[in-house]
Motif scaffolding. Structure first.
Motif, PDB file in Angstrom:
ATOM      1  N   ILE A  22       0.827  -1.197   0.000  1.00 39.24           N
ATOM      2  CA  ILE A  22       0.000   0.000   0.000  1.00 39.24           C
ATOM      3  C   ILE A  22       0.864   1.251   0.000  1.00 39.24           C
ATOM      4  CG2 ILE A  22      -1.644   1.339   1.377  1.00 39.24           C
ATOM      5  CD1 ILE A  22      -2.918  -1.233   2.251  1.00 39.24           C
ATOM      6  N   ASN A  23       1.939   1.223   0.792  1.00 39.86           N
ATOM      7  CA  ASN A  23       2.799   2.389   0.890  1.00 39.86           C
ATOM      8  C   ASN A  23       3.492   2.716  -0.425  1.00 39.86           C
ATOM      9  OD1 ASN A  23       2.183   2.889   3.536  1.00 39.86           O
ATOM     10  ND2 ASN A  23       3.837   1.601   4.349  1.00 39.86           N
ATOM     11  N   LYS A  24       3.581   1.748  -1.330  1.00 40.57           N
ATOM     12  CA  LYS A  24       4.287   1.970  -2.589  1.00 40.57           C
ATOM     13  C   LYS A  24       3.341   2.335  -3.723  1.00 40.57           C
ATOM     14  CE  LYS A  24       8.058  -1.206  -1.407  1.00 40.57           C
ATOM     15  NZ  LYS A  24       8.729  -2.481  -1.739  1.00 40.57           N
TER      16      LYS A  24
ATOM     17  N   GLU B 209      -4.310   3.591  -4.798  1.00 40.42           N
ATOM     18  CA  GLU B 209      -4.596   3.553  -6.232  1.00 40.42           C
ATOM     19  C   GLU B 209      -5.847   4.333  -6.622  1.00 40.42           C
ATOM     20  OE1 GLU B 209      -4.816  -0.559  -7.077  1.00 40.42           O
ATOM     21  OE2 GLU B 209      -2.643  -0.867  -6.989  1.00 40.42           O
ATOM     22  N   ASN B 210      -6.610   4.788  -5.660  1.00 42.72           N
ATOM     23  CA  ASN B 210      -7.838   5.516  -5.962  1.00 42.72           C
ATOM     24  C   ASN B 210      -7.527   6.997  -6.117  1.00 42.72           C
ATOM     25  OD1 ASN B 210     -10.426   6.386  -6.297  1.00 42.72           O
ATOM     26  ND2 ASN B 210     -11.106   5.917  -4.213  1.00 42.72           N
ATOM     27  N   ASN B 211      -7.595   7.507  -7.343  1.00 45.80           N
ATOM     28  CA  ASN B 211      -7.261   8.916  -7.594  1.00 45.80           C
ATOM     29  C   ASN B 211      -8.374   9.672  -8.303  1.00 45.80           C
ATOM     30  OD1 ASN B 211      -7.045   7.659 -10.088  1.00 45.80           O
ATOM     31  ND2 ASN B 211      -5.306   8.933 -10.737  1.00 45.80           N
ATOM     32  N   ILE B 212      -9.597   9.145  -8.272  1.00 48.18           N
ATOM     33  CA  ILE B 212     -10.719   9.777  -8.968  1.00 48.18           C
ATOM     34  C   ILE B 212     -11.521  10.611  -7.970  1.00 48.18           C
ATOM     35  CG2 ILE B 212     -12.829   9.398 -10.292  1.00 48.18           C
ATOM     36  CD1 ILE B 212     -11.628   6.795 -11.306  1.00 48.18           C
TER      37      ILE B 212
ATOM     38  N   PHE C  27     -15.487  19.050  -9.150  1.00 43.77           N
ATOM     39  CA  PHE C  27     -14.855  19.921 -10.150  1.00 43.77           C
ATOM     40  C   PHE C  27     -13.462  20.351  -9.706  1.00 43.77           C
ATOM     41  CE2 PHE C  27     -19.276  20.319 -11.246  1.00 43.77           C
ATOM     42  CZ  PHE C  27     -19.283  20.487 -12.612  1.00 43.77           C
ATOM     43  N   LEU C  28     -13.245  20.374  -8.393  1.00 45.43           N
ATOM     44  CA  LEU C  28     -12.030  20.941  -7.823  1.00 45.43           C
ATOM     45  C   LEU C  28     -11.395  19.959  -6.851  1.00 45.43           C
ATOM     46  CD1 LEU C  28     -13.704  24.306  -6.738  1.00 45.43           C
ATOM     47  CD2 LEU C  28     -12.566  23.894  -8.917  1.00 45.43           C
ATOM     48  N   CYS C  29     -10.162  20.286  -6.436  1.00 41.72           N
ATOM     49  CA  CYS C  29      -9.518  19.537  -5.361  1.00 41.72           C
ATOM     50  C   CYS C  29     -10.024  20.079  -4.034  1.00 41.72           C
ATOM     51  CB  CYS C  29      -8.002  19.669  -5.468  1.00 41.72           C
ATOM     52  SG  CYS C  29      -7.282  18.591  -6.715  1.00 41.72           S
ATOM     53  N   GLU C  30     -11.291  19.847  -3.771  1.00 37.42           N
ATOM     54  CA  GLU C  30     -11.917  20.286  -2.533  1.00 37.42           C
ATOM     55  C   GLU C  30     -11.513  19.326  -1.425  1.00 37.42           C
ATOM     56  OE1 GLU C  30     -15.168  20.787   0.441  1.00 37.42           O
ATOM     57  OE2 GLU C  30     -14.788  19.021  -0.787  1.00 37.42           O
ATOM     58  N   ILE C  31     -11.182  19.859  -0.253  1.00 34.43           N
ATOM     59  CA  ILE C  31     -10.529  19.057   0.784  1.00 34.43           C
ATOM     60  C   ILE C  31     -11.365  17.866   1.221  1.00 34.43           C
ATOM     61  CG2 ILE C  31     -11.390  20.512   2.677  1.00 34.43           C
ATOM     62  CD1 ILE C  31      -8.582  20.038   3.982  1.00 34.43           C
ATOM     63  N   LEU C  32     -12.674  18.015   1.366  1.00 32.12           N
ATOM     64  CA  LEU C  32     -13.512  16.889   1.803  1.00 32.12           C
ATOM     65  C   LEU C  32     -13.561  15.797   0.743  1.00 32.12           C
ATOM     66  CD1 LEU C  32     -16.522  18.745   3.503  1.00 32.12           C
ATOM     67  CD2 LEU C  32     -14.511  17.709   4.578  1.00 32.12           C
ATOM     68  N   ALA C  33     -13.595  16.197  -0.526  1.00 33.98           N
ATOM     69  CA  ALA C  33     -13.604  15.219  -1.615  1.00 33.98           C
ATOM     70  C   ALA C  33     -12.278  14.463  -1.677  1.00 33.98           C
ATOM     71  CB  ALA C  33     -13.887  15.913  -2.942  1.00 33.98           C
ATOM     72  N   VAL C  34     -11.178  15.142  -1.407  1.00 37.98           N
ATOM     73  CA  VAL C  34      -9.862  14.504  -1.439  1.00 37.98           C
ATOM     74  C   VAL C  34      -9.687  13.553  -0.257  1.00 37.98           C
ATOM     75  CG1 VAL C  34      -7.374  14.914  -1.282  1.00 37.98           C
ATOM     76  CG2 VAL C  34      -8.780  16.378  -2.731  1.00 37.98           C
ATOM     77  N   LEU C  35     -10.157  13.957   0.915  1.00 41.68           N
ATOM     78  CA  LEU C  35     -10.010  13.111   2.108  1.00 41.68           C
ATOM     79  C   LEU C  35     -10.735  11.776   1.947  1.00 41.68           C
ATOM     80  CD1 LEU C  35     -10.355  15.659   5.068  1.00 41.68           C
ATOM     81  CD2 LEU C  35      -8.280  14.531   4.239  1.00 41.68           C
ATOM     82  N   LYS C  36     -11.799  11.741   1.152  1.00 39.61           N
ATOM     83  CA  LYS C  36     -12.539  10.498   0.946  1.00 39.61           C
ATOM     84  C   LYS C  36     -11.700   9.444   0.226  1.00 39.61           C
ATOM     85  CE  LYS C  36     -17.111  12.679   0.786  1.00 39.61           C
ATOM     86  NZ  LYS C  36     -18.290  13.002  -0.050  1.00 39.61           N
ATOM     87  N   LEU C  37     -10.631   9.877  -0.460  1.00 37.45           N
ATOM     88  CA  LEU C  37      -9.794   8.954  -1.215  1.00 37.45           C
ATOM     89  C   LEU C  37      -8.669   8.355  -0.383  1.00 37.45           C
ATOM     90  CD1 LEU C  37      -9.346  10.984  -4.541  1.00 37.45           C
ATOM     91  CD2 LEU C  37     -11.188   9.419  -3.907  1.00 37.45           C
ATOM     92  N   ALA C  38      -8.431   8.911   0.785  1.00 30.58           N
ATOM     93  CA  ALA C  38      -7.298   8.466   1.598  1.00 30.58           C
ATOM     94  C   ALA C  38      -7.500   7.037   2.094  1.00 30.58           C
ATOM     95  CB  ALA C  38      -7.101   9.406   2.776  1.00 30.58           C
ATOM     96  N   CYS C  39      -6.417   6.254   2.062  1.00 33.68           N
ATOM     97  CA  CYS C  39      -6.496   4.880   2.580  1.00 33.68           C
ATOM     98  C   CYS C  39      -5.749   4.797   3.909  1.00 33.68           C
ATOM     99  CB  CYS C  39      -5.915   3.900   1.567  1.00 33.68           C
ATOM    100  SG  CYS C  39      -4.239   4.309   1.020  1.00 33.68           S
TER     101      CYS C  39
END
Length: 322
Positions: free
Chosen positions: A4-6, A170-173, A177-189
């Motif tokens: 995962i780290n890689k 691997e999840n980068n979608i 429309f923007l790099c909004e912080i809440l939307a980005v945090l949902k992708l964190a593993c």
């Protein structure tokens, strides 16, 4: 864990309106027109507040800062959104996403403080008019604006750093429309508890506290106005506050409408819900900055007089050059 780290991502994909291709051209035209109105309207307000001596007061100094902030805020996101709508280029680099997140968060935090400072300025002007020149001296209001910008920047650095150091695997979608912080945090593993706590503290400091300051300022203003014997004085006092109060209602009303929704909605149509939220967030990012100069120019005689004076001076200079 080693695997995962890689698998960190080096770019993100912003979905935007990818599921609605027929709407993309329409929204491109609408957002482009609104962006041009933002640039022109706020630039005119900034120029008027600088070159017209009648506007060299704390209120118009804060208004000039607000207009500059709106230009910076929209310019950090709207151009890339327009490119993605017309060219279908939806990827954004990791560093580009971090910069967009930083600018958006910094401008939003700063605007909350600026609106609070403007409410305090109106409170002093109406409730303590004789002491107004002393309390709101140039040193004081410049310091107040500087604190707003500095605190907004520091807050954004903290939130952006904490968000972008997370592993995204691997999840980068991003369904936005923007790099909004809440939307980005949902992708964190990884565990985002620290991010949630710091965001809650940030919301208290930059949303709730300024809103409380605005509320109590206007309660005291209303109390003072109702005690005035002159109807003309009451109308004048109301008119000096109406534009700022309208902007505050639009700004905070939109934020609470976006984020204070019932949790049950999250269970129904998650993708569609996120798409609607992203669209609403995008419009919030352009509608509010577009309305600010319109509201202040329509409801303020000094601004209208300053704009007319600048336009007349420009016409005279053009005639002389010919």
């Amino acid at each position: 864990m080693d695997r995962i780290n890689k698998t960190f991502v080096n770019e993100f994909i912003l979905l935007g309106l990818s599921g609605y291709p027929k709407l993309e051209i329409i929204f491109f035209a609408v957002i482009l027109v609104m962006y041009l109105v933002i640039l022109i309207g706020n630039s005119v307000l900034i120029i008027a507040s600088i070159f017209d001596s009648r506007l060299h007061t704390p209120m118009y100094f804060f208004l000039g800062n607000l207009s500059f902030l709106d230009i910076c805020y929209t310019s950090s996101s709207v151009p890339s959104t327009l490119v993605s709508l017309i060219s279908k280029k939806r990827n954004i680099s990791f560093s580009g996403c971090a910069m967009q997140m930083f600018l958006g968060f910094a401008m939003g935090s700063t605007e909350c403080f600026l609106l609070g400072m403007m409410a305090f300025d109106r409170y002093v002007a109406i409730c303590n008019p004789l002491r107004y020149p002393v309390i709101m001296s140039k040193v004081v209001y410049v310091l107040m604006a500087s604190v707003s910008w500095l605190s907004g920047g520091i807050n954004s650095i903290v939130q952006t750093s904490l968000a972008m150091q997370l592993p995204f695997c691997e999840n980068n979608i991003i369904n936005h429309f923007l790099c909004e912080i809440l939307a980005v945090l949902k992708l964190a593993c990884a565990d985002i508890s620290l991010n949630v706590v710091t965001l809650a503290v940030s919301n208290m400091a930059f949303l709730v506290l300024p809103l409380l300051g605005i509320f109590f300022s206007y309660m005291l203003i209303l109390y003072t106005i109702l005690r005035m014997n002159s109807a003309t004085g009451r109308r004048k006092a109301f008119s000096t506050c109406s534009a700022h109060l309208t902007v505050v209602i639009i700004f905070y009303g939109t934020i609470f409408f976006m984020y204070a929704k019932p949790k049950s909605q999250d269970l129904l149509g998650q993708d569609n819900l996120q798409a609607r939220e992203g669209l609403f967030s995008m419009f919030y990012g352009v509608v509010t900055p577009m309305l600010n100069p319109i509201i202040y120019s329509l409801r303020n005689k000094d601004v209208k007089a300053a704009v007319k004076y600048l336009l007349s001076q420009k016409s005279v200079n053009q005639l002389r050059s010919k």
